[in-house]
Structures are given as structure tokens and as C-alpha cells.
Design a protein around this motif. Structure first.
Motif, short mmCIF file in Angstrom:
data_model
loop_
_atom_site.label_atom_id
_atom_site.label_comp_id
_atom_site.label_asym_id
_atom_site.label_seq_id
_atom_site.Cartn_x
_atom_site.Cartn_y
_atom_site.Cartn_z
N PHE A 133 92.87 27.97 103.88
CA PHE A 133 93.81 27.24 103.03
C PHE A 133 93.20 26.96 101.65
N LEU A 134 91.90 26.72 101.60
CA LEU A 134 91.26 26.55 100.29
C LEU A 134 91.30 27.85 99.49
N GLN A 158 98.69 25.65 94.49
CA GLN A 158 99.70 24.76 95.07
C GLN A 158 99.00 23.67 95.86
N ARG A 159 99.44 22.44 95.62
CA ARG A 159 98.81 21.28 96.25
C ARG A 159 98.97 21.30 97.78
N LEU A 160 100.00 21.96 98.27
CA LEU A 160 100.24 22.07 99.71
C LEU A 160 99.01 22.60 100.44
N PHE A 161 98.37 23.61 99.87
CA PHE A 161 97.24 24.24 100.54
C PHE A 161 96.01 23.34 100.57
N VAL A 162 95.81 22.54 99.54
CA VAL A 162 94.67 21.61 99.55
C VAL A 162 94.87 20.55 100.62
N ILE A 163 96.09 20.05 100.74
CA ILE A 163 96.36 19.03 101.75
C ILE A 163 96.23 19.62 103.15
N PHE A 164 96.70 20.85 103.34
CA PHE A 164 96.52 21.51 104.63
C PHE A 164 95.04 21.72 104.94
N ILE A 201 102.49 16.47 107.55
CA ILE A 201 103.90 16.12 107.35
C ILE A 201 104.15 15.76 105.89
N PHE A 202 103.25 14.99 105.28
CA PHE A 202 103.39 14.63 103.87
C PHE A 202 103.40 15.88 102.99
N ALA A 203 102.51 16.83 103.28
CA ALA A 203 102.44 18.04 102.46
C ALA A 203 103.72 18.85 102.55
N ILE A 204 104.30 18.94 103.73
CA ILE A 204 105.54 19.69 103.89
C ILE A 204 106.68 19.00 103.16
#
Length: 88
Positions: free
Chosen positions: A21-22, A30-36, A75-78
Motif C-alpha cells: 500500500f505504501l 492518494q491518502r487512501l493508500f497511506v491509511i490502509f 472504514i474511515f479511509a473508505i
């Protein structure tokens, strides 16, 4: 002995998923991948802690809170990535 080996494999799998994901984040920003990635690293720490401490009842330990935080981040990232960009 086999439980420790399998626990190590699970920790390694979570860590590799976090690294992937990094890598995706470096490509897309995309911030989604950092949170994942953070969530999967938290899950790796959670399962490593579980393997090292041999907690008899997971639901009554701080390990549950770490896992809850990891899944809450997912859940927050999605939700964050699917929110309407035009809304104020």
C-alpha cells in the motif's frame, strides 16, 4: 511450535500488505493508500504482540483496541475516499 510459525507468517503477510500500500501511495499520492498501510502495520503489530504474549482471552486485552483502531482506520479511509468532492 507450529502456532508460532503460522503467527509469524500472518505478521509477515500484514507487513507485506502494508508495504504494498505504501508503494501504491508513492505512485498515486492518494491518502487512501497511506491509511490502509497504517492499518495493516497496526494489524501486524497486533498479531506479533498476540504471538509473543500468549494472551488467553483476546477480547479482554488491549490487543482488541489495537485491532479496533486498525479496522476503524480502514472504514474511515473508505468513507473519506468516497465522499462527494463538491460538497462544502
Amino acid at each position: 511450535m507450529i502456532e508460532q510459525f503460522l503467527s509469524g507468517a500472518v505478521v509477515m503477510a500484514f507487513a507485506i500488505a502494508g508495504l504494498l500500500f505504501l508503494k501504491y501511495y508513492r505512485r498515486t499520492r492518494q491518502r487512501l493508500f497511506v491509511i490502509f498501510a497504517a492499518s495493516f502495520f497496526l494489524l501486524a503489530v497486533n498479531y506479533a504482540w498476540l504471538a509473543l504474549t500468549q494472551v488467553p482471552v483476546e477480547e479482554r486485552s488491549p490487543l482488541f483496541l489495537v485491532r479496533l483502531l486498525a479496522f476503524s482506520l480502514i472504514i474511515f479511509a473508505i468513507v473519506y475516499s468516497n465522499r462527494d468532492k463538491s460538497a462544502p
